[in-house]
Design a protein around this motif. Sequence first.
Motif, mmCIF file in Angstrom:
data_model
loop_
_atom_site.group_PDB
_atom_site.id
_atom_site.type_symbol
_atom_site.label_atom_id
_atom_site.label_comp_id
_atom_site.label_asym_id
_atom_site.label_seq_id
_atom_site.Cartn_x
_atom_site.Cartn_y
_atom_site.Cartn_z
ATOM 1 N N ALA A 199 0.835 -1.200 0.000
ATOM 2 C CA ALA A 199 0.000 0.000 0.000
ATOM 3 C C ALA A 199 0.871 1.252 0.000
ATOM 4 O O ALA A 199 0.507 2.286 -0.552
ATOM 5 C CB ALA A 199 -0.919 -0.006 1.218
ATOM 6 N N LEU A 200 2.052 1.139 0.604
ATOM 7 C CA LEU A 200 2.924 2.308 0.738
ATOM 8 C C LEU A 200 3.666 2.625 -0.564
ATOM 9 O O LEU A 200 3.715 3.765 -1.004
ATOM 10 C CB LEU A 200 3.938 2.043 1.857
ATOM 11 C CG LEU A 200 4.802 3.221 2.273
ATOM 12 C CD1 LEU A 200 3.947 4.321 2.879
ATOM 13 C CD2 LEU A 200 5.868 2.762 3.267
ATOM 14 N N PHE A 201 4.240 1.608 -1.162
ATOM 15 C CA PHE A 201 5.082 1.838 -2.350
ATOM 16 C C PHE A 201 4.400 1.457 -3.659
ATOM 17 O O PHE A 201 4.849 1.844 -4.725
ATOM 18 C CB PHE A 201 6.389 1.044 -2.247
ATOM 19 C CG PHE A 201 7.171 1.310 -0.993
ATOM 20 C CD1 PHE A 201 7.377 2.606 -0.550
ATOM 21 C CD2 PHE A 201 7.688 0.258 -0.250
ATOM 22 C CE1 PHE A 201 8.095 2.853 0.609
ATOM 23 C CE2 PHE A 201 8.406 0.490 0.904
ATOM 24 C CZ PHE A 201 8.614 1.794 1.346
ATOM 25 N N GLY A 202 3.375 0.632 -3.584
ATOM 26 C CA GLY A 202 2.734 0.149 -4.803
ATOM 27 C C GLY A 202 1.785 1.191 -5.372
ATOM 28 O O GLY A 202 1.515 2.216 -4.758
ATOM 29 N N SER A 203 1.302 0.903 -6.578
ATOM 30 C CA SER A 203 0.370 1.857 -7.186
ATOM 31 C C SER A 203 -0.472 1.169 -8.235
ATOM 32 O O SER A 203 -0.082 0.145 -8.781
ATOM 33 C CB SER A 203 1.134 3.009 -7.824
ATOM 34 O OG SER A 203 2.051 2.528 -8.783
ATOM 35 N N HIS A 233 -0.614 -2.278 -12.682
ATOM 36 C CA HIS A 233 -0.306 -2.011 -11.276
ATOM 37 C C HIS A 233 1.172 -2.247 -11.008
ATOM 38 O O HIS A 233 1.835 -2.983 -11.740
ATOM 39 C CB HIS A 233 -1.166 -2.876 -10.353
ATOM 40 C CG HIS A 233 -0.908 -4.347 -10.482
ATOM 41 N ND1 HIS A 233 -1.680 -5.172 -11.271
ATOM 42 C CD2 HIS A 233 0.032 -5.147 -9.922
ATOM 43 C CE1 HIS A 233 -1.213 -6.410 -11.200
ATOM 44 N NE2 HIS A 233 -0.176 -6.419 -10.386
ATOM 45 N N SER A 234 1.667 -1.617 -9.979
ATOM 46 C CA SER A 234 3.062 -1.800 -9.578
ATOM 47 C C SER A 234 3.092 -2.285 -8.143
ATOM 48 O O SER A 234 2.420 -1.719 -7.283
ATOM 49 C CB SER A 234 3.823 -0.477 -9.681
ATOM 50 O OG SER A 234 3.823 -0.026 -11.023
ATOM 51 N N GLU A 257 8.462 -5.810 -4.466
ATOM 52 C CA GLU A 257 8.846 -7.184 -4.171
ATOM 53 C C GLU A 257 10.232 -7.166 -3.539
ATOM 54 O O GLU A 257 11.029 -6.282 -3.838
ATOM 55 C CB GLU A 257 8.878 -8.009 -5.464
ATOM 56 C CG GLU A 257 7.505 -8.164 -6.076
ATOM 57 C CD GLU A 257 7.505 -9.051 -7.303
ATOM 58 O OE1 GLU A 257 8.596 -9.299 -7.854
ATOM 59 O OE2 GLU A 257 6.410 -9.500 -7.695
ATOM 60 N N ARG A 292 12.031 0.609 1.399
ATOM 61 C CA ARG A 292 11.936 0.970 -0.015
ATOM 62 C C ARG A 292 13.179 0.520 -0.762
ATOM 63 O O ARG A 292 13.104 -0.023 -1.870
ATOM 64 C CB ARG A 292 11.756 2.483 -0.117
ATOM 65 C CG ARG A 292 11.302 2.952 -1.473
ATOM 66 C CD ARG A 292 10.942 4.430 -1.440
ATOM 67 N NE ARG A 292 12.117 5.256 -1.267
ATOM 68 C CZ ARG A 292 12.206 6.257 -0.380
ATOM 69 N NH1 ARG A 292 11.194 6.548 0.419
ATOM 70 N NH2 ARG A 292 13.317 6.958 -0.277
ATOM 71 N N ASP A 322 12.056 -4.111 -4.905
ATOM 72 C CA ASP A 322 12.034 -3.727 -6.313
ATOM 73 C C ASP A 322 10.580 -3.568 -6.705
ATOM 74 O O ASP A 322 9.739 -4.365 -6.293
ATOM 75 C CB ASP A 322 12.627 -4.849 -7.182
ATOM 76 C CG ASP A 322 14.122 -4.712 -7.349
ATOM 77 O OD1 ASP A 322 14.598 -3.581 -7.516
ATOM 78 O OD2 ASP A 322 14.808 -5.751 -7.305
ATOM 79 N N LEU A 323 10.316 -2.566 -7.499
ATOM 80 C CA LEU A 323 8.938 -2.356 -7.917
ATOM 81 C C LEU A 323 8.699 -3.094 -9.232
ATOM 82 O O LEU A 323 9.448 -2.930 -10.183
ATOM 83 C CB LEU A 323 8.697 -0.854 -8.103
ATOM 84 C CG LEU A 323 7.248 -0.402 -8.028
ATOM 85 C CD1 LEU A 323 6.657 -0.689 -6.660
ATOM 86 C CD2 LEU A 323 7.160 1.087 -8.320
ATOM 87 N N LYS A 324 7.669 -3.931 -9.237
ATOM 88 C CA LYS A 324 7.349 -4.643 -10.482
ATOM 89 C C LYS A 324 6.046 -4.100 -11.040
ATOM 90 O O LYS A 324 5.045 -4.021 -10.341
ATOM 91 C CB LYS A 324 7.205 -6.136 -10.202
ATOM 92 C CG LYS A 324 6.802 -6.921 -11.446
ATOM 93 C CD LYS A 324 6.545 -8.371 -11.125
ATOM 94 C CE LYS A 324 7.839 -9.132 -11.015
ATOM 95 N NZ LYS A 324 7.618 -10.520 -10.572
#
Lengths: 329, 482, 297
Positions: C136-140, C151-152, C155, C283, C287-289
């Motif tokens: 919820a904090l880093f995803g979008s 969506h991102s 991980e 953070r 890694d953001l996927k």
Amino acid sequence: MAHSPSRTRGSAAPARLPAELAEAARGGRALEGFLRGLPGIDAVGLEQRAAALGARGVGKNAKPRAIDTAIGMVDLTTLEGADTPGKVRALAAKARHPDPGHSATPRVAALCVYPDLVAEAVAALGEVPVGVASVATAFPSGRSCSRAKLAEVELAVDAGADEVDMVIDRGAFLSGRYGEVFDEIREVRSACGGAHLKVILETGELGTYDNVQRASWLALLAGADFVKTSTGKVSPAATLPVTHVLLRTVREWYDRTGQWRGVKPAGGIRTTKDALRYLVAVREVAGPEWLTPRLFRFGASGLLNDLLMQRRTQLDGHYGGPDHVAVDL
Amino acid sequence: MTDPDSAPWEYVPAPESAGLAGLASEYRLFVDGTFSAGSGEKTTSVNPATTEELATVAGTANSDMDRAVEAASGAFRDRWGGLDGSARAKYLFRLARLLQERGRELAVLESLDTGKPVRQAREFDLPNAAAYFLHHAGWADKLDYAGFGPDPAPFGVVGQVLPWNFPLLTLAQQVAPALACGNTVVVKPAETTPLSALVFAELCQQADLPPGVVNILTGGAHTGEKLLSHPGVAKPAFVGSTEVGRRIRHRLAGTGRTPVLTLGGSGTNIVFADAPVEQAVQGVVDGAFFNQGHVRGAGSRVLVEESVAEEFVERVCERTATLRVGDPLDRNTDVGAVNSAAELDRITRLVETGEAEGARRWSSPHPLPERGYFLAPTVFSEVHQSMRLAREEVFGPVLSVLTFRIPEEAVTKANNTPHGLAAGVWSEKGSRTLWTANRLRTGVVWGNTFHRFDPTAPFGGERESGSDRVGGRAGLEAYLDV
Amino acid sequence: MSDAEQPSNGRGRVTVPRTRKLYIGGSFPRSESGRVRPVRDAHGEFLANAALASRKDLREAVVAARKGFESWSGATAHGRGQVLFRVAEMLEARRGQFATEVADAEGLSLRAAADSVETAVDRVFWYAGWTDKIGALFGSVNQVSGPYTCHSVPEPVGVVGVVAPRESALLGLVSVLAPVLAAGNSAVVLASPDRPLPAVTLCEVLATSDLPAGVANVLTGDPGELAPWLASHEDVDALDPSGAEESLRARLEDAAAETVKRVLDVPVREPDWNEPPTPKRLRTFTDLKTVWHPLGR
């Protein structure tokens, strides 16, 4: 279902199949189209249902009967490189009298051995009504030529095997050569003569439930009497969700053809608790008619002893210990 | 009606006029708001489709670089750093509008300088470049809400070294967030493709951007590395190959400056037997040959489920054969020229290696122009994990086909590379696509599609593909000191 | 020497000493090199011998961490939170022991050490609560143009090498280890070279907290000798150089450059670990996927 299964020996001729299955049973493109057209299986949903049913208890009063049912479904198995006639005779003795202290203990369904030991098993069992099953077709990998595979089947059948547990060619299956797998099962089917044919899918190598479903239909179309999950030599072996897929397939086969086909999970089923979970699955997914050794078997070696111990617990009113049942060595 | 048996009609070339590019004979450095001749050695930019010289480009000497960094530093100190976020937002908005207004001109120029099809430059590069500026215009006055705490600070002077595959688009992807976050920039476009960046400098003038906020230098790898390690550059940023990225990291070790790295890595398409086959064929072909395969994350490898592989490869070759290869200025062209003689040479050698390693080669029979750096789209089957073809970043119009049996194997093979940028998953089964996406070690996964980019969607890699992101909230982190 | 570790107490009882070993893959081996090094308290008194890990131990630890990563990253975020809450519980229960060890190691009064231990418990507790909120904090959900859903999700990066703070033996250690684990990574930690004993005791807590084997691996020894190998290891995905001395920093960054490894940006001077943390470490070690899929009938 109005009537119950009478006999399963020998497969029905494809001619008696409904049109769409008869078409698929001709092999080739029609078979491929049929298999690829099967509806998908949602893995998460399947696993959730298997887990939910797995949590269902048999109930105290029904437990003794369920244990006896399970014992009667065991294919007492020894499939080791170190198997000897002595080991086979020891297992045969156990098949004859699983628990000498309790003479009412049911007998197991069959003894399952390698082809070269079938004669030994047949001789050791004599007139005792326990079947002899033999693995064949280059078990467990299935990696040999057709000629060698059929020779093995003949060896087993000539030695008196009542049941043949063949393995499919997973390599051919995974590379999409369904026709080859189908033809091979067909050939083995006819080499079996009157013997009962169980087809091992080795589900642990098939990768997806969709493939398991496809392989199950393929085996039934080719004339299998039973579909069997695993050789026990590959991990994962039998699992509840995979067994659900097989059970669902034989049930649909019955609904569409009126023919009874069986299921055999093998490998990894070690405790009474495991076995009872499978029986719940059989009852709920295929139907109560399948709760018979003619339509459901356990391929296991260690399971019988746990069933026997639990049986003694039920009868004697105290917990059993492993030294009170015979080791299978 | 004509006789159906007569020869079919042919596509007539639909050339865009090169004149639209407004090509100047000479392009100059842009420092502190003005164009200057530069004290470095002049070079020429070449049209890779014809090998003709396009224009003379000024060279950057050390003194030019110092001047540019000083200008950027002064602009940060005196003009840009203290500027209200909403004012920065409006400058970015102006740049977006100017990119839209001069889109056609810039598209033709980009096509001439890179060899990419003009249609793609028009429909992909330019609109996207404008979209990045527009998106980041919106961020400039909302950084408090970007998730990095209140009032996140910029670094100051950012040095950016850009690649030749998408000169203007990568400029937008890096410059827009840098400016939005309050930094000033010194940009060095690639040596072979500097023209669009130098025209972008004109846009900065037209937008009345304060002098020194954007400075543009020219030059090769040497100049680039010098810029990135310049003591006046607070945040170095590099977009390009892993090899160079590695070198930059070595060079900056111990300086207290960590570079923004957006590096390479071939992408992998995974095609399951239950894929929507027509769309998968198209997606795999586009994935491999879009922009001549000069794309970081290009789908240069495809893993096909063995049970459908043979037929799939046939269809891929059939589709590839319909790609029109040739004059980039022809609006019907799908695959243009390879960017330079050096690149053509490198890719040709890799293709030869592939054949020597025993992979089976098929190349499109489409005729190639006699001049220029062209390579027929090529498909290799019988490629195996151990071959160089499967392991190296191809960065050219070459597709390698491998097979797998079960989903776990597909995932293992796709992940079996030190890179981790992008992958495609083709299946009609949602749960299988998402399961696979979950297990892939890549920064981007496209399900039943490929090469989708959007300024709202963070794009970037993992591991040796560099782990910084462009786009979205996550993309701001590269240019904020948080 | 602390009371608990006295060879004999006032009553003349001879106490049973504890051998301090490494923590690799869920077990407590001695260094394969057989080397140990004496650990002294802040006043120079001998406390115990700690294992002096070798390069081979480090290699084993990375292998164990890779295995641990498979199970830990595959667990649910909720499950990871439960395990970390359990770590906090176990720390709390052994507060007294930790306070004594921290007092010895850092030369603090028992009161000040107890405060530091309590902050350490709270630190683990704080990170434990983050496990299922990182998304919820880093995803979008990305509002892309076109008929796609996009969506991102953050991980874990994988195996993280951690050079633990040199001065703050427990609070500093959990402040760097907890975020690595909370984000779903596994860790190979080089404990403070001069103050390793609280780290060894922390391992006993970890070993009894349902943390899968290999998720946290702790080596005592000389970071100057081991850290460059950790930084250059191809199967280590990220590096936290918090405890690396200034003289070591450039070497570590250079070693990490070869694999373009992510290195956490941390000041050379050890910060005051009592300061409340931010999600920055979470953070950095994710890694953001970004996942795209068409929308269609």
